[in-house]
Design a protein around this motif. Structure first.
Motif, PDB file in Angstrom:
ATOM      1  N   VAL A  48       0.981  -2.535   5.676  1.00  9.70           N
ATOM      2  CA  VAL A  48       2.091  -2.657   4.715  1.00  9.70           C
ATOM      3  C   VAL A  48       1.545  -3.144   3.376  1.00  9.70           C
ATOM      4  CG1 VAL A  48       4.200  -3.948   4.215  1.00  9.70           C
ATOM      5  CG2 VAL A  48       3.874  -2.912   6.463  1.00  9.70           C
ATOM      6  N   HIS A 108       0.830  -1.208   0.000  1.00  6.78           N
ATOM      7  CA  HIS A 108       0.000   0.000   0.000  1.00  6.78           C
ATOM      8  C   HIS A 108       0.863   1.255   0.000  1.00  6.78           C
ATOM      9  CE1 HIS A 108      -3.413  -2.519   0.705  1.00  6.78           C
ATOM     10  NE2 HIS A 108      -3.075  -2.845   1.937  1.00  6.78           N
ATOM     11  N   PRO A 109       0.277   2.402  -0.426  1.00  4.51           N
ATOM     12  CA  PRO A 109       0.982   3.671  -0.236  1.00  4.51           C
ATOM     13  C   PRO A 109       1.123   3.978   1.258  1.00  4.51           C
ATOM     14  CG  PRO A 109      -1.278   4.052  -1.005  1.00  4.51           C
ATOM     15  CD  PRO A 109      -1.041   2.571  -1.059  1.00  4.51           C
ATOM     16  N   GLY A 110       2.135   4.781   1.598  1.00  5.45           N
ATOM     17  CA  GLY A 110       2.357   5.140   2.989  1.00  5.45           C
ATOM     18  C   GLY A 110       1.446   6.264   3.432  1.00  5.45           C
ATOM     19  N   PRO A 111       1.429   6.534   4.712  1.00  6.01           N
ATOM     20  CA  PRO A 111       2.126   5.826   5.791  1.00  6.01           C
ATOM     21  C   PRO A 111       1.694   4.361   5.911  1.00  6.01           C
ATOM     22  CG  PRO A 111       1.385   7.987   6.559  1.00  6.01           C
ATOM     23  CD  PRO A 111       0.788   7.782   5.197  1.00  6.01           C
ATOM     24  N   ASN A 112       2.688   3.497   6.107  1.00  5.96           N
ATOM     25  CA  ASN A 112       2.451   2.070   6.229  1.00  5.96           C
ATOM     26  C   ASN A 112       2.436   1.592   7.679  1.00  5.96           C
ATOM     27  OD1 ASN A 112       4.454   2.064   3.451  1.00  5.96           O
ATOM     28  ND2 ASN A 112       2.469   1.046   3.373  1.00  5.96           N
ATOM     29  N   VAL A 113       3.182   2.274   8.523  1.00  6.23           N
ATOM     30  CA  VAL A 113       3.363   1.836   9.912  1.00  6.23           C
ATOM     31  C   VAL A 113       3.567   3.058  10.796  1.00  6.23           C
ATOM     32  CG1 VAL A 113       4.739   0.429  11.497  1.00  6.23           C
ATOM     33  CG2 VAL A 113       4.707  -0.158   9.064  1.00  6.23           C
TER      34      VAL A 113
END
Lengths: 256, 306
Positions: free
Chosen positions: B70, B52-57
């Motif tokens: 993620v 996926h595009p961020g933000p991921n975490v």
């Protein structure tokens, strides 16, 4: 940490497709530390701080292009500062920078100078229009520039300029570098008898920024660049991927 | 210190959880050097994905939880070059959209896997993960397909996002699972108040970390009563005490994920702490696992199925 919202207070064009965004909040930043910058609705990307309240952006993809399109009053998010920064020398240092690596090089140059070090900073670029921070750093360091097309300073690669400077001044006690990895690898090669004196600031694909996800782990130590790095000493980067390849968002190897 | 889960021996009962530092052979070896008894790889699927595009975490300011989306990024078959370098017990996590895809991916990694962990519980990738693992029949079918395709033990990772986790656990056991892993992250969301936007690029994500632990411990406790196969506990383990909670609830081993953000050395520290507790309390590993059940007051007609 959750992202913090920042507002653009100033946008300065630095060169062709390169701009610095200053924002409405100052961070306690050490040279080499980075933020995870969130362009709302687009993506989140790691970028080194170029000032304690600014980043210098080069358009290399969707997120950086979107960052470059921001103007005064626009907002974006950031998590950070993250990472392990440069050890700032206090005796003498040659700092070699190029491309997007100039942000940490600028902060390191200023910090080393403030520490009382004798600083020589070499800036490399393809052409004169891509040179950044020459004037800024000339205030605190002996700055030399190299352009591949000879439009400014030394004609050729910045590592050629490094050889000239070493002949002129003698071998430096400390070396710092940030920029394209083949350049940093060529810098390290010149000091392969004492790699521990060379600090290199790496760029890798990152997702979390805090040492959880593993996207940025380098071979063959498995060290996460976002938390152990981005600054490493040359003796931590032998027999691995440094200068050879990196990985993309699907963890596929991409050779330099 | 060594323990056995589904016929596989581990030097200690603390494993690196899937999706944590597990993208490369070198990073998995780093976890092993730091005291992990074994490692679970990042989930590998039938096709490469960048996620996926961020933000991921992000880790919440409270440090009580992290959220991630993620998006099952993985290099697919190219991961064989990485997993072959791993120098310790290796559980290969696989995912797919169908039973056949699970079986195909597992087949590709059969030469490198000491066991497989089926990711039927990722909460943030449409058509994968929890879309399968919230359905007992699909869970049974996927498990059976992999069990038939490979000789190695098959572990099935549970989602906590179901009304009755034991229904899914029983389905996995019926499909031939050799262990269950409880649990994956809990479906979650966070919103950035200043910008008004969901923080994660995918909006929805999975919550891990300390805040997940009481939910996952309850799942392990209930699964221990319902199943005959061993259980691996995961969710918010950051200390030996956390790991012991899972073991007392019924887990033979634990996986550690989010807690590595404080340093991967935590893996060895947790393993040492478990060993100390067993010695201090004069408990064998078998006596430790599920001990809370013996000490739980039972109401009439409740909990007698174990």
């Amino acid at each position: 940490m959750r992202p913090i919202t920042l507002e653009v207070t100033d946008r300065v064009k630095e060169g062709d497709g390169i701009a610095t965004l200053r924002f409405d909040r100052s961070f306690d930043v050490s040279p080499g530390e980075f933020g995870m910058f969130w362009v709302h609705g687009v993506d989140e990307i790691p970028m080194s701080f170029a000032y304690d309240d600014g980043v210098t952006v080069r358009g290399v993809g969707e997120a950086t292009d979107a960052m470059l399109s921001l103007s005064e009053g626009d907002t974006f998010g950031v998590r950070g500062p993250f990472g392990t920064p440069f050890d700032v020398p206090d005796d003498d240092v040659v700092i070699v920078g190029g491309g997007t690596g100039m942000a940490p090089v600028a902060l390191l140059t200023e910090a080393a100078s403030a520490n009382g070090a004798d600083v020589t900073t070499l800036i490399g670029a393809g052409t004169a229009d891509e040179l950044v921070f020459e004037e800024r750093l000339s205030r605190v360091a002996d700055v030399r520039v190299a352009t591949e097309d000879g439009t400014a300073g030394y004609e050729g690669l910045v590592t050629g300029l490094l050889d000239d400077v070493t002949d002129e001044k003698g071998a430096p006690s400390n070396v710092g570098s940030c920029g394209p990895e083949p350049m940093m690898s060529a810098v390290l090669d010149r000091f392969d008898d004492r790699p521990g004196d060379v600090q290199l600031c790496l760029e890798r694909y990152m997702k979390c920024g805090v040492g959880i996800c593993g996207s940025c782990c380098i071979d063959d130590t498995g060290s996460p660049v976002c938390s152990d790095g981005p600054v490493y000493r040359g003796d931590e980067l032998t027999n691995g991927e440094f200068g050879v390849y990196h990985r993309d968002g699907a963890a596929r190897k991409k050779y330099f | 210190m060594s323990v056995e889960v589904s016929g596989i021996g581990f030097d200690d009962p603390v494993l690196l959880a899937s999706g944590i530092l597990g993208s490369t052979g070198a990073s998995l070896n780093r976890a092993l050097r730091s005291g992990a008894g074994g490692v679970v790889t990042k989930s590998i699927g039938p096709r490469e994905r960048t996620g996926h595009p961020g933000p991921n975490v992000f880790v919440d300011d409270s440090e009580e939880y992290a959220l991630n989306a993620v998006g099952l990024s993985n290099p697919s078959d190219a991961f064989t070059d990485e997993v072959e370098k791993v120098e310790g017990p290796t559980v290969v996590s696989v995912f797919g959209g169908t039973a056949d895809e699970f079986a195909d991916v597992a087949g590709t990694f059969a030469p490198y896997a000491d066991a497989f962990e089926l990711n039927v519980s990722c909460p943030h990738a449409e058509g994968y993960g929890v879309d399968i693992g919230a359905d007992a029949e699909l869970t049974r079918d996927v498990t059976a397909a992999v069990d038939e395709a490979v000789d190695a033990p098959v572990w099935v990772k549970m989602t906590p996002d179901v009304t009755d986790v034991t229904e899914i656990g029983v389905a996995a056991q019926e499909g031939g699972a050799d262990a269950v892993v409880a649990t994956n992250t809990l479906s979650a969301m966070a919103i950035d108040v200043e910008s008004g936007r969901p923080i994660l690029g995918n909006a929805h994500g999975g919550m891990s970390g300390s805040a997940l632990k009481p939910v996952a411990v309850r799942c392990v406790y209930d699964l221990y009563d319902a199943l005959d196969i061993p259980i691996v506990g995961v969710g918010g383990v950051s200390s030996a005490e956390d790991a012991l909670e899972y073991m007392l609830a019924g887990a033979r081993a634990v996986e550690v994920g989010t807690a590595v953000w404080d340093g991967v050395e935590v893996l060895g520290e947790i393993a040492d702490g478990i060993e100390t507790y067993k010695k201090d309390n004069d408990l064998s590993h078998d006596e430790l696992v599920g001990r809370a059940h013996e000490l739980t007051p039972k109401e009439d007609g409740d909990g007698g199925e174990g």
